[in-house]
Design a protein around this motif. Structure first.
Motif, PDB file in Angstrom:
ATOM      1  N   GLN A 252       0.802  -1.224   0.000  1.00  0.00           N
ATOM      2  CA  GLN A 252       0.000   0.000   0.000  1.00  0.00           C
ATOM      3  C   GLN A 252       0.836   1.276   0.000  1.00  0.00           C
ATOM      4  N   ARG A 253       2.108   1.166   0.334  1.00  0.00           N
ATOM      5  CA  ARG A 253       2.939   2.367   0.497  1.00  0.00           C
ATOM      6  C   ARG A 253       4.377   2.014   0.143  1.00  0.00           C
ATOM      7  N   TRP A 254       5.035   2.915  -0.628  1.00  0.00           N
ATOM      8  CA  TRP A 254       6.411   2.687  -1.066  1.00  0.00           C
ATOM      9  C   TRP A 254       7.300   3.841  -0.621  1.00  0.00           C
ATOM     10  N   PHE A 255       8.449   3.514  -0.049  1.00  0.00           N
ATOM     11  CA  PHE A 255       9.475   4.492   0.290  1.00  0.00           C
ATOM     12  C   PHE A 255      10.671   4.229  -0.629  1.00  0.00           C
ATOM     13  N   ILE A 256      10.942   5.162  -1.537  1.00  0.00           N
ATOM     14  CA  ILE A 256      12.029   5.003  -2.499  1.00  0.00           C
ATOM     15  C   ILE A 256      13.200   5.875  -2.056  1.00  0.00           C
ATOM     16  N   TYR A 257      14.300   5.250  -1.668  1.00  0.00           N
ATOM     17  CA  TYR A 257      15.515   5.984  -1.309  1.00  0.00           C
ATOM     18  C   TYR A 257      16.407   6.045  -2.547  1.00  0.00           C
ATOM     19  N   ASP A 258      16.500   7.242  -3.108  1.00  0.00           N
ATOM     20  CA  ASP A 258      17.192   7.442  -4.382  1.00  0.00           C
ATOM     21  C   ASP A 258      18.656   7.777  -4.129  1.00  0.00           C
ATOM     22  N   ASN A 259      19.529   6.875  -4.586  1.00  0.00           N
ATOM     23  CA  ASN A 259      20.961   6.986  -4.334  1.00  0.00           C
ATOM     24  C   ASN A 259      21.678   7.537  -5.570  1.00  0.00           C
ATOM     25  N   ASN A 260      21.370   8.816  -5.902  1.00  0.00           N
ATOM     26  CA  ASN A 260      22.049   9.549  -6.981  1.00  0.00           C
ATOM     27  C   ASN A 260      21.702   9.029  -8.375  1.00  0.00           C
ATOM     28  N   SER A 261      20.429   8.785  -8.611  1.00  0.00           N
ATOM     29  CA  SER A 261      20.004   8.389  -9.959  1.00  0.00           C
ATOM     30  C   SER A 261      20.106   9.567 -10.914  1.00  0.00           C
ATOM     31  N   ASP A 262      20.353   9.263 -12.187  1.00  0.00           N
ATOM     32  CA  ASP A 262      20.331  10.298 -13.221  1.00  0.00           C
ATOM     33  C   ASP A 262      19.577   9.791 -14.450  1.00  0.00           C
ATOM     34  N   ASP A 263      18.456   9.082 -14.193  1.00  0.00           N
ATOM     35  CA  ASP A 263      17.677   8.489 -15.282  1.00  0.00           C
ATOM     36  C   ASP A 263      16.212   8.915 -15.233  1.00  0.00           C
TER      37      ASP A 263
END
Length: 523
Positions: A252-263
């Motif tokens: 029901q819930r998503w936590f996305i930890y973005d580790n320096n994406s460039d896309d």
């Protein structure tokens, strides 16, 4: 290890607060006046100043500007400066280049902090070099609070409650708890760091900010039964399938930890959040509650998962910690609610461990158009490791974890889910085009990078591969011991369009033909 503070104005309304040097880029933290307009990537240049000649400059566009419209947490990501240069910023419209502020080395830094519901401060520190899964001796350390760590007479000191891996729990001074300025992460709010007795204070950019809310009544139902936390870098092309599938089985819930994406991952997340989908088995609409958290700190997956568990604790009964190439598969046709309800009958269960099966390229040489769940169907016979679904309320106060599982509070235990009830399909060894990206960097703290000649026999590595991203001639046929169409058949039955047989996460052109994903790396 003492911290240096200061600000360098770009204009009258914006200044550089501090700079952190990562191996491949510089993170420049900005400080805005309350009335100032927030700048975008298009407004700024990364400026590189020669240490030998003030007249010599190089300019490059930023990789990205993170933090959106949060004026207290905006970060400009600049390419790493050439040798012999320092890095600063300039407005394209004015051209004014402020002098660079002193920069912090990433390998010795207090980088994040938050005040827990019990009023202790949790500090995340790189460079402690402590052993995994072990508590360390708190008497060797103390916590320090202040604005300028070069002036020890003006620092507040407090005891360390616990210290393990990269996480330090501090007793927060009352003057910090009662200060209105600690509720902000701006330049005038207090910082916290850790002193290793006899050696000095770690540099710090960590500002405790606002605290986590007091704990809920344990008998009160949380807003979400099942949440998921992941840390990723440049995985945008797989995100839609991962989210849509897991929504179908009960996330029901998503936590996305973005580790320096460039896309363009932020664009993808926004599109998925706005999207409502229907499957032929479901009449009601399914919405996607996803938040992206900027987490630029490299090789800190364990710390990031602890940070996520604390953020999820107030709203999530259970949180699964998996990667975007990992999919919960319930062979019996149950959904996650059924499994978790069954485990919730036992009050002592704080963690559910799920076995992982690793899938290989399955004779494919190109990225499968229908996605990973329908594309890969051959795996290793025996499971490799496990991943966990945990109750955040059951976690040990040290927050120790090893990516696969957490340490639990006294009175709680873990249980292993029967493989006939639920497993994880880990699409670990995909086509070479995808798999070779693993050679860039691993996100876990205690897992060696693929290029490093360490732990060559570990299950965290690919058997038979060395330290270079060179494709073996037989790659497409490797890691194939058992044909497993279970999840593939389930996905096609539930999600495939009855007329075109396309899946909802496929990129489809105007004429109904498949097209290659448009989510490319920038630059």
């Amino acid at each position: 290890m003492e911290s240096i503070s200061g600000a360098s104005p770009i204009t009258r309304s914006i200044s550089i607060r501090e700079t952190v040097m990562l191996p491949d880029q510089a993170l420049i933290f900005l400080n805005y006046l309350p009335s100032a307009r927030l700048f975008t990537k298009e407004d700024l240049d990364c400026v590189y100043l020669s240490v030998e000649s003030s007249q010599r400059q190089l300019r490059k566009p930023p990789v990205d500007v993170e933090g959106g419209w949060d004026r207290d947490n905006q970060i400009v990501r600049c390419p790493r400066q050439p040798r012999g240069f320092t890095v600063s910023l300039a407005l394209k419209s004015s051209g004014h280049v402020p002098p660079p502020v002193p920069s912090h080395r990433w390998d010795s830094l207090a980088y994040e902090a938050m005040i827990d519901r019990d009023n202790t401060t949790i500090v995340f520190v790189k460079g402690l070099n402590l052993r995994p899964e072990r508590l360390s001796n708190v008497s060797r350390f103390e916590c320090v609070y202040g604005w300028d760590f070069r002036r020890p007479k003006f620092l507040l000191r407090s005891d360390v409650v616990s210290i393990a891996q990269e996480i330090v729990r501090c007793k927060t001074p009352l003057s910090v708890l009662n200060s209105p300025r600690r509720m902000s992460t701006s330049n005038n709010s207090v910082k916290v760091s850790v002193r290793l007795k006899g050696r000095g204070i770690f540099r710090s950019i960590a500002r405790p900010g606002s605290g986590l809310r007091p704990g809920n009544d344990p008998y009160t139902r949380k807003q979400y039964e099942m949440c998921v936390c992941t840390m990723l870098r440049n995985q945008a092309r797989f995100l839609k399938e991962w989210v849509m599938y897991h929504a179908r089985i009960g996330v029901q819930r998503w936590f996305i930890y973005d580790n320096n994406s460039d896309d363009d991952i932020e664009e993808v997340i926004n599109n998925v959040v706005d999207m409502l989908s229907k499957t032929k088995d479901i009449d009601e609409e399914v919405s996607y509650n996803i938040t992206r958290h900027v987490w630029p700190w490299i090789k800190t997956q364990e710390a990031g998962f602890s940070h996520c568990a604390l953020r999820a604790r107030d709203t999530c009964e259970w949180v699964g910690f998996i990667d975007v190439d990992e999919f919960f598969y319930l062979p019996s046709g149950l959904v996650l609610h059924d499994v978790l309800q069954n485990q919730s009958r036992y009050s002592y269960v704080g963690e559910v461990r799920v076995s992982c099966y690793s899938f290989g390229p399955s004779s494919l040489k190109h990225v499968p158009e229908q996605g990973v769940t329908a594309g890969y169907n051959c795996r290793l016979a025996a499971p490799e490791r496990h991943k966990s679904i945990v109750k955040p309320e059951a976690l040990n106060s040290t927050l120790i974890n090893v990516v696969h599982h957490f340490h639990l509070r006294k009175g709680f235990e873990y249980v292993n889910v029967d493989k006939g009830v639920m497993v994880i399909n880990h699409y670990k060894y995909q086509v070479w085009q995808v798999f070779k990206e693993k050679f860039y960097r691993r996100v876990a703290t205690y897992v060696a990078d693929w290029q490093d000649d360490q732990n060559a026999g570990s299950k965290d590595r690919a058997p038979g591969l060395g330290t270079r991203a060179v494709q073996p001639p037989d790659w497409s046929s490797r890691f194939c011991e058992v044909t497993d169409n279970g999840l593939r058949n389930q996905v096609l039955r539930i999600f495939a369009d009855p007329e075109t047989q396309t899946l909802p996460w496929q990129e489809v052109g105007e004429q109904g033909n498949h097209r290659k994903s448009r989510y490319k790396r920038k630059g």
